[in-house]
Design a protein around this motif. Structure first.
Motif, short mmCIF file in Angstrom:
data_model
loop_
_atom_site.label_atom_id
_atom_site.label_comp_id
_atom_site.label_asym_id
_atom_site.label_seq_id
_atom_site.Cartn_x
_atom_site.Cartn_y
_atom_site.Cartn_z
N ARG A 1 14.73 48.41 -17.29
CA ARG A 1 13.40 48.05 -16.79
C ARG A 1 13.26 46.55 -16.51
NH1 ARG A 1 8.98 47.75 -21.45
NH2 ARG A 1 10.21 46.54 -22.90
N ARG A 2 14.22 45.77 -16.96
CA ARG A 2 14.20 44.33 -16.67
C ARG A 2 14.55 44.02 -15.22
NH1 ARG A 2 11.20 42.30 -20.27
NH2 ARG A 2 11.89 42.64 -22.39
N THR B 1 15.39 46.86 -12.58
CA THR B 1 15.34 47.93 -11.58
C THR B 1 14.03 48.70 -11.72
OG1 THR B 1 16.61 49.72 -10.57
CG2 THR B 1 16.55 49.68 -12.98
N THR B 2 13.84 49.68 -10.86
CA THR B 2 12.61 50.46 -10.88
C THR B 2 12.52 51.29 -12.15
OG1 THR B 2 13.65 52.30 -9.72
CG2 THR B 2 12.56 50.64 -8.35
N ARG B 3 11.30 51.62 -12.52
CA ARG B 3 11.08 52.37 -13.75
C ARG B 3 11.81 53.72 -13.72
NH1 ARG B 3 7.33 51.11 -17.38
NH2 ARG B 3 6.95 52.60 -19.01
N ARG C 1 14.64 54.44 -12.29
CA ARG C 1 16.08 54.28 -12.40
C ARG C 1 16.50 53.55 -13.68
NH1 ARG C 1 18.82 57.71 -9.63
NH2 ARG C 1 20.56 56.31 -9.52
N ALA C 2 15.53 53.01 -14.41
CA ALA C 2 15.84 52.23 -15.62
C ALA C 2 16.71 53.00 -16.62
CB ALA C 2 14.56 51.74 -16.27
N PRO D 1 16.10 47.42 -6.49
CA PRO D 1 15.34 46.31 -7.07
C PRO D 1 13.94 46.73 -7.46
CG PRO D 1 15.66 45.99 -4.72
CD PRO D 1 16.40 47.23 -5.09
N ARG D 2 13.40 46.04 -8.47
CA ARG D 2 12.02 46.29 -8.87
C ARG D 2 11.08 45.89 -7.75
NH1 ARG D 2 11.28 43.45 -14.54
NH2 ARG D 2 9.84 42.38 -13.19
N GLU D 3 9.89 46.46 -7.75
CA GLU D 3 8.87 46.15 -6.74
C GLU D 3 8.63 44.65 -6.68
OE1 GLU D 3 6.32 46.72 -3.74
OE2 GLU D 3 7.45 48.32 -4.70
N HIS E 1 10.68 42.30 -6.21
CA HIS E 1 11.82 41.45 -6.57
C HIS E 1 12.71 41.16 -5.37
CE1 HIS E 1 14.96 40.50 -9.90
NE2 HIS E 1 14.87 39.56 -9.03
#
Length: 190
Positions: free
Chosen positions: A16-17, A19-21, A23-24, A179-181, A183
């Protein structure tokens, strides 16, 4: 069973640091690939007994090290991609595969994820008193035996972190970790 829960929580926390929730939880793969075979070898060699009192603390130390390395490597790799995405596109235009183009940018940044473990290993006994060493001394072990166990723990931590970082980068380069939203707007791989 408890070790599996520890592994799952570590994977989700690390993932969760960067990538998306959704795929975490996949971040459990680089941690598990690093920790499970290592602990299996320790059990098979008779170094670690297959009982909770011994297995849980050793696994916890190694899983925690894998969590830290995976989170730092993933975050730093995503940061590098966000800053240097144009270089990835240039590498793709020159004919590199998407995996190789991403690794070219991510690898140097992710290597810095080893800095905390290397610093800890370098300064052990001078700056910090390591837990395994102190715990064994308090339990009545000889300083030599306690030192040997601590050396084993530090070596295992470094090995687990190197494998976890390599696994994290490979999955990231293959597009498994989006990538996270906010990012990184561009897709890492197709």
């Amino acid at each position: 069973m408890y070790v599996a829960v520890m592994l799952g929580v570590a994977g989700f926390t690390a993932g969760r640091r960067f990538t998306t929730r959704g795929r975490a939880p996949v971040a459990v793969l680089p941690i598990g690939v690093a920790v499970v075979p290592f602990v299996g070898v320790l059990v098979a060699a008779g170094v670690v007994r297959l009982e909770g009192l011994v297995l849980i603390p050793i696994s916890g130390i190694l899983i925690g090290a894998g969590l830290t390395a995976t989170a730092l490597a993933g975050l730093r790799a995503m940061d590098a991609l966000a800053l240097r995405w144009g270089e990835v596109e240039a590498a793709l235009a020159l004919g590199m595969s998407p995996r190789d183009a991403v690794l070219e940018i991510c690898r140097p940044a992710a290597v810095s994820a080893l800095v905390p473990a290397l610093d800890q290993t370098r300064t052990v006994g001078l700056v910090t008193l390591p837990g395994a060493f102190v715990g064994m001394l308090m339990a009545g072990a000889s300083p030599l035996a306690a030192g040997a166990v601590q050396l084993f723990v530090l070596t295992g931590v470094l090995l687990v972190q190197v494998i976890a970082i390599a696994g994290c980068l490979e999955l990231l380069a293959r597009g498994v970790f989006p990538p996270r939203e906010g990012h990184l707007r561009a897709r890492v791989c197709q």
